[in-house]
Design a protein around this motif. Sequence first.
Motif, PDB file in Angstrom:
ATOM      1  N   MET A   1       0.688  -1.219  -0.003  1.00 49.49           N
ATOM      2  CA  MET A   1       0.119   0.001   0.012  1.00 49.49           C
ATOM      3  C   MET A   1       1.042   1.195  -0.078  1.00 49.49           C
ATOM      4  N   THR A   2       0.376   2.216  -0.832  1.00 47.66           N
ATOM      5  CA  THR A   2       1.523   3.543  -0.881  1.00 47.66           C
ATOM      6  C   THR A   2       1.065   4.289   0.010  1.00 47.66           C
ATOM      7  N   LEU A   3       1.992   5.165   0.537  1.00 40.61           N
ATOM      8  CA  LEU A   3       1.630   5.938   1.852  1.00 40.61           C
ATOM      9  C   LEU A   3       0.570   6.810   1.414  1.00 40.61           C
ATOM     10  N   GLU A   4       0.344   7.538   0.330  1.00 43.32           N
ATOM     11  CA  GLU A   4      -0.695   8.338   0.137  1.00 43.32           C
ATOM     12  C   GLU A   4      -2.054   7.574   0.374  1.00 43.32           C
ATOM     13  N   ILE A   5      -2.262   6.211  -0.307  1.00 43.93           N
ATOM     14  CA  ILE A   5      -3.412   5.619  -0.063  1.00 43.93           C
ATOM     15  C   ILE A   5      -3.685   5.012   1.511  1.00 43.93           C
ATOM     16  N   GLU A   6      -2.635   4.678   2.280  1.00 47.73           N
ATOM     17  CA  GLU A   6      -2.661   4.558   3.559  1.00 47.73           C
ATOM     18  C   GLU A   6      -3.192   5.798   4.507  1.00 47.73           C
ATOM     19  N   ARG A   7      -2.624   7.135   3.922  1.00 48.47           N
ATOM     20  CA  ARG A   7      -3.070   8.337   4.645  1.00 48.47           C
ATOM     21  C   ARG A   7      -4.269   8.377   4.281  1.00 48.47           C
ATOM     22  N   ASP A   8      -4.823   8.195   3.014  1.00 48.88           N
ATOM     23  CA  ASP A   8      -6.452   8.457   2.840  1.00 48.88           C
ATOM     24  C   ASP A   8      -7.377   7.678   3.324  1.00 48.88           C
ATOM     25  N   ASP A   9      -6.697   6.282   3.569  1.00 53.41           N
ATOM     26  CA  ASP A   9      -7.557   5.233   4.462  1.00 53.41           C
ATOM     27  C   ASP A   9      -7.765   5.838   5.792  1.00 53.41           C
ATOM     28  N   CYS A  10      -6.553   6.197   6.406  1.00 54.29           N
ATOM     29  CA  CYS A  10      -6.358   6.790   7.819  1.00 54.29           C
ATOM     30  C   CYS A  10      -7.561   7.723   7.923  1.00 54.29           C
ATOM     31  N   VAL A  11      -7.649   8.877   7.088  1.00 49.45           N
ATOM     32  CA  VAL A  11      -8.578   9.877   7.169  1.00 49.45           C
ATOM     33  C   VAL A  11     -10.060   9.396   7.048  1.00 49.45           C
ATOM     34  N   GLN A  12     -10.174   8.286   6.045  1.00 43.76           N
ATOM     35  CA  GLN A  12     -11.658   7.760   5.806  1.00 43.76           C
ATOM     36  C   GLN A  12     -11.836   7.036   7.270  1.00 43.76           C
ATOM     37  N   SER A  13     -11.115   6.372   7.820  1.00 41.35           N
ATOM     38  CA  SER A  13     -11.237   5.756   9.111  1.00 41.35           C
ATOM     39  C   SER A  13     -11.598   6.424  10.209  1.00 41.35           C
ATOM     40  N   ILE A  14     -10.935   7.757  10.215  1.00 39.68           N
ATOM     41  CA  ILE A  14     -11.143   8.571  11.442  1.00 39.68           C
ATOM     42  C   ILE A  14     -12.833   9.172  11.152  1.00 39.68           C
ATOM     43  N   ILE A  15     -12.991   9.483   9.879  1.00 38.58           N
ATOM     44  CA  ILE A  15     -14.356  10.145   9.437  1.00 38.58           C
ATOM     45  C   ILE A  15     -15.565   9.074   9.812  1.00 38.58           C
ATOM     46  N   ILE A  16     -15.217   7.859   9.459  1.00 38.90           N
ATOM     47  CA  ILE A  16     -16.278   7.006   9.619  1.00 38.90           C
ATOM     48  C   ILE A  16     -16.585   6.600  11.037  1.00 38.90           C
ATOM     49  N   GLY A  17     -15.283   6.469  11.712  1.00 39.43           N
ATOM     50  CA  GLY A  17     -15.379   6.212  13.408  1.00 39.43           C
ATOM     51  C   GLY A  17     -16.046   7.321  14.070  1.00 39.43           C
ATOM     52  N   VAL A  18     -15.606   8.501  13.593  1.00 40.05           N
ATOM     53  CA  VAL A  18     -16.022   9.752  14.524  1.00 40.05           C
ATOM     54  C   VAL A  18     -17.621  10.099  14.145  1.00 40.05           C
TER      55      VAL A  18
END
Length: 109
Positions: free
Chosen positions: A1-18
């Motif tokens: 997984m590229t760092l940019e994809i991983e970073r985007d996944d992190c953002v989406q995970s935060i948005i979904i969880g919050v």
Amino acid sequence: MTLEIERDDCVQSIIIGVTRTANWRDKMLEKYGDQRNGWASKALRKIAGDAENLDDEAWSRLQPYFDSDEWREGVSEAARQVGFAHRSKSFPFFVKNLVAVLSKPTAAT
């Protein structure tokens, strides 16, 4: 997984969880009438909106924890604290709190 994809996944995970926690706070407001839940829901929705602006410094603090076994529970715990353990609507404060939650030793360690 590229760092940019991983970073985007992190953002989406935060948005979904919050957002999930904000929806739960709305239900708690209806059920109990505790206005802190309404405030927390609004604050969480602001945090979710601000998550899209995850900067390099915040990402560098979150990256070691992202995709760990504790990640989802950590996001949930940090989100549940909004409006109750503290009253900050700040995304940088949320990141700081999330890192603190994820840094806590667990019973398994």
